[in-house]
Design a protein around this motif. Structure first.
Motif, mmCIF file in Angstrom:
data_model
loop_
_atom_site.group_PDB
_atom_site.id
_atom_site.type_symbol
_atom_site.label_atom_id
_atom_site.label_comp_id
_atom_site.label_asym_id
_atom_site.label_seq_id
_atom_site.Cartn_x
_atom_site.Cartn_y
_atom_site.Cartn_z
ATOM 1 N N SER A 26 87.853 32.506 81.162
ATOM 2 C CA SER A 26 88.594 33.697 81.559
ATOM 3 C C SER A 26 87.598 34.635 82.240
ATOM 4 O O SER A 26 86.386 34.416 82.137
ATOM 5 C CB SER A 26 89.134 34.354 80.286
ATOM 6 N N HIS A 27 88.101 35.690 82.909
ATOM 7 C CA HIS A 27 87.291 36.824 83.377
ATOM 8 C C HIS A 27 86.226 36.506 84.420
ATOM 9 O O HIS A 27 86.424 36.725 85.597
ATOM 10 C CB HIS A 27 86.681 37.525 82.152
ATOM 11 N N SER A 100 86.398 39.223 78.701
ATOM 12 C CA SER A 100 87.496 38.722 77.878
ATOM 13 C C SER A 100 86.992 38.219 76.540
ATOM 14 O O SER A 100 87.666 38.375 75.526
ATOM 15 C CB SER A 100 88.289 37.622 78.589
ATOM 16 N N TYR A 104 88.910 39.918 73.593
ATOM 17 C CA TYR A 104 89.848 39.125 72.794
ATOM 18 C C TYR A 104 89.320 38.776 71.410
ATOM 19 O O TYR A 104 90.090 38.578 70.483
ATOM 20 C CB TYR A 104 90.255 37.842 73.549
ATOM 21 N N ALA A 166 88.194 47.279 76.188
ATOM 22 C CA ALA A 166 88.096 46.778 77.562
ATOM 23 C C ALA A 166 89.486 46.384 78.034
ATOM 24 O O ALA A 166 89.864 45.223 78.057
ATOM 25 C CB ALA A 166 87.155 45.578 77.619
ATOM 26 N N GLY A 168 90.902 47.277 80.985
ATOM 27 C CA GLY A 168 91.040 47.183 82.431
ATOM 28 C C GLY A 168 92.007 48.187 83.019
ATOM 29 O O GLY A 168 92.752 47.888 83.939
ATOM 30 N N ASN A 269 88.812 42.510 93.089
ATOM 31 C CA ASN A 269 87.608 43.258 93.465
ATOM 32 C C ASN A 269 87.255 42.982 94.914
ATOM 33 O O ASN A 269 87.477 41.882 95.400
ATOM 34 C CB ASN A 269 86.420 42.812 92.600
ATOM 35 N N ALA A 328 83.602 41.463 85.966
ATOM 36 C CA ALA A 328 84.222 40.508 86.884
ATOM 37 C C ALA A 328 84.047 40.921 88.346
ATOM 38 O O ALA A 328 84.279 40.114 89.241
ATOM 39 C CB ALA A 328 85.696 40.343 86.545
#
Ligand code: AMP
Ligand code: AMP
Length: 373
Positions: A26-27, A100, A104, A166, A168, A269, A328
């Motif tokens: 992930s991420h 992540s 998580y 975090a 986002g 991004n 990221a």
């Protein structure tokens, strides 16, 4: 908190010729895996079953190992189970904590229950997204930050309300007064008693996310207290829908009538190259952040981090968050590298590769325990 001695012992038992770099799929995982492969490491993906085909689809970046037992995990938090940690140690894994991975599994859980060596300083984890800790870090560093407000009753200008962790930018909103604040809270069904949030002055300017790396080993970059600070690029986040709202020319009143709420959800991004004189300002901000971290949680910030900033029209730089790990926003420099990476290394140096290079330098210099905890 898992003691450093325990991690050092595990690291001591690892076969240094066969280190595996692992992270959650992930991420920034593809960034981390690809960079680790470039530096000659094997890679391991902690991956939920349904994601495996998608990660396999990126043939050159996919992790070499998807431990067969791990895809059965229901959620990333399951990695705290000792049997899964044992699998990681069996593969001589050094885990790179990504956004992540931290979001998580939870920074406190990682600190206290995850006894697998992680790249960087484990003590930095609780500083990721905890607003009071961030405030202390800013104050110790003596860098400019947006004005903070104790409570909604103090709001006297355009402010942004941000939630913890975090996340986002999800659910963040703007308000210009106490009344405005409570109206937003009500409309969004948020219970202010049960939700942790912070209120900050909204700084108007250009957002710039600066990607830095601090190393006790590299001898490249800006020397600070027997370590080296490198800038490895800048990005700007795409945030939906706030980035595009101006195109509608709607007033706040019209937005309300139409039921449109501003939001700051990160969706991607883009790379940025700042005015050259700003590079010095960013080095100065990074230096202060590293020095403060060494006082607050020695040995301080190690590896990747990101001062998140806004530059006003008078070229004043306000730092609104320090993300103390890979972000990221560094994903786009695989495999070309950013200009700053080239200027520092003379070769393409993405953040994933830089992290792996640090592990490699640690092994070569027999100082791995200085960059892994
Ligand atoms: P994900 O694994 O994509 O769900 O992301 C984990 C956390 O990192 C979430 O809080 C995201 O909002 C944040 N995040 C993911 N991708 C980015 C990105 N490109 N830029 C900034 N933050 C991100
Ligand atoms: P954060 O979770 O602190 O990274 O914030 C998420 C997003 O909210 C940022 O990427 C910015 O677009 C915006 N933001 C956060 N703080 C401020 C601030 N003080 N002024 C203006 N925009 C901000």
């Amino acid at each position: 908190m898992i003691q450093k001695d325990e991690i050092d012992e595990t690291l001591e038992s690892y076969d240094k010729e066969n280190i595996t770099v692992g992270t959650l799929c992930s991420h920034s995982a593809l960034n981390i895996f690809y960079g680790a492969k470039q530096e000659g490491f094997k890679t391991l993906g902690i991956c939920q079953k349904e994601r495996v085909p998608y990660y396999r689809a990126f043939t050159a970046a996919k992790p070499d190992i998807f431990p067969p037992e791990i895809p059965s995990i229901q959620k990333p938090k399951d990695m705290l189970e000792p049997k899964f940690q044992e699998i990681l140690r069996k593969h001589n894994t050094i885990v790179v904590p990504s956004g992540s991975f931290v979001a998580y599994i939870g920074s406190r859980n990682l600190e206290d229950e995850f006894s697998v060596p992680m790249q960087g300083n484990r003590k930095v984890l609780p500083w990721d997204g905890e607003r009071e800790k961030q405030k202390l870090w800013f104050e110790t560093a003596g860098i400019k930050t947006p004005k903070g407000f104790e409570g909604p009753e103090d709001i006297d200008r355009l402010c942004i309300t941000k939630f913890y962790g975090a996340v986002g930018g999800q659910g963040f909103f703007l308000a210009t007064s106490e009344k405005d604040f409570y109206k937003e809270i009500e409309e969004r069904n948020i219970d202010p008693e049960k939700t942790k949030f912070t209120i900050q002055e909204y700084v108007l300017g250009s957002r710039l996310y600066s990607h830095m790396h601090f190393s006790p080993l590299s001898k490249r970059g800006l020397e600070i207290n027997e370590g080296w600070l490198e800038i490895l690029g800048y990005d700007q986040r795409m945030e939906s829908n706030i980035d595009e709202l101006h195109r509608t020319s709607l007033t706040r009143e019209q937005m309300k009538k139409l039921g449109i709420e501003e939001s700051f959800t990160v969706v991607g991004n883009r790379p940025v190259i700042p005015r050259e004189k700003l590079q010095m300002s960013y080095y100065s901000i990074g230096k202060k952040i590293v020095e403060a971290s060494q006082k607050l949680f020695p040995p301080g910030m190690l590896g990747a981090f990101c001062p998140e900033t806004i530059i006003t029209k008078d070229l004043e730089i306000f730092t609104f968050e320090i993300t103390p790990r890979i972000v990221a926003g560094t994903n786009m420099w695989i495999p070309t590298g950013s200009p700053e990476g080239w200027y520092t290394w003379g070769e393409p140096m993405s953040m994933g590769r830089r992290i792996a290079r640090e592990i490699k330098l640690g092994i070569e210099k027999d100082r791995l325990e200085e960059v892994v905890y």
